[in-house]
Scaffold this motif. Structure first.
Motif: not given
Length: 250
Positions: A118-136
């Motif tokens: 399955x393709x990863x990191x295409x949805x708004x949810x996944x973008x929000x999640x990755x940005x959050x983890x990076x900032x964290x």
């Protein structure tokens, strides 16, 4: 009269604190129950769809509940007196635990996607999640270096503290946004081909939507406790109105 005000101030703080603790526990329990009842439970074999079910549990527990607990360490009146270092360590350790749980949540979802091709990191949810983890990750590392290690100057800490506090609130906001969008996305996927579509509000949709609303209420209560000035740890020699009441009430 003064004693009554002291008891009221302390009582209101602990009422909010215990209500928050109960809400956080309920958020985690309801997420576990959702995955157990409607999606078959949990497994960590790397090949089963059940491995994905850890994802929402780890994200709610780590990026929202434990993260919030770490953010509120300095609101406890007990932290206002005596050495600050033990509370700094507790603050850092709880944030590290929250980060570990959050990373585990990412691991299981990528593991599941890789197995299912399955393709990863295409949805708004996944973008929000990755940005959050990076900032964290950046927030924890800089917080450890600047506020926990002893060789950083006081003026630099004073300069960076408002930025640290600001991004702490931003990360909590993004975490809640990620959780809410994730609940919505999960329901769209799981009820897409169901005989009871999402639009008809089947029992799973009502339960999951209610869990999401509970997460929002939890986040609002966290922000309320963080913003009440009389519950903030006072700077040396500075007390805002109401803080002496809490301190005297200990």
């Amino acid at each position: 009269m003064m004693g009554r005000l002291v008891r009221m101030a302390v009582g209101w703080f602990y009422l909010s604190f215990y209500a928050l603790s109960l809400l956080g526990l309920m958020c985690v329990i309801l997420t576990v129950y959702w995955m157990q009842l409607w999606h078959g439970g949990f497994a960590w074999d790397g090949t089963s769809r059940l491995v994905f079910n850890y994802h929402p549990v780890f994200m709610v527990a780590g990026s929202v509940v434990v993260y919030s607990a770490a953010s509120l360490v300095y609101r406890l009146p007990q932290s206002w007196v005596g050495p600050k270092l033990p509370w700094k360590i507790g603050h850092a350790v709880l944030h590290l635990l929250a980060f570990i749980l959050t990373v585990l949540g990412l691991v299981v979802v990528f593991q599941f996607h890789n197995h299912e091709n399955t393709v990863s990191l295409y949805s708004l949810h996944s973008w929000l999640g990755i940005v959050t983890v990076f900032l964290f990750a950046c927030q924890w590392f800089l917080g450890f270096v600047v506020f926990l290690l002893p060789w950083v100057s006081v003026w630099l800490r004073s300069l960076l503290k408002p930025i640290h506090v600001f991004f702490g609130a931003v990360i909590l906001f993004l975490s809640i946004a990620s959780v809410i969008s994730g609940i919505n996305e999960k329901l769209f996927f799981s009820l897409n081909n169901n005989t009871q579509p999402y639009s008809s509000l089947p029992s799973e949709a009502v339960f999951a939507n209610s869990t999401g609303m509970l997460v929002v209420v939890f986040g609002l209560l966290v922000l309320y406790i963080l913003l009440v000035s009389s519950w903030k740890r006072p700077e040396p020699g500075i007390l805002s109105e109401g803080q002496p009441l809490l301190r005297d009430g200990e």
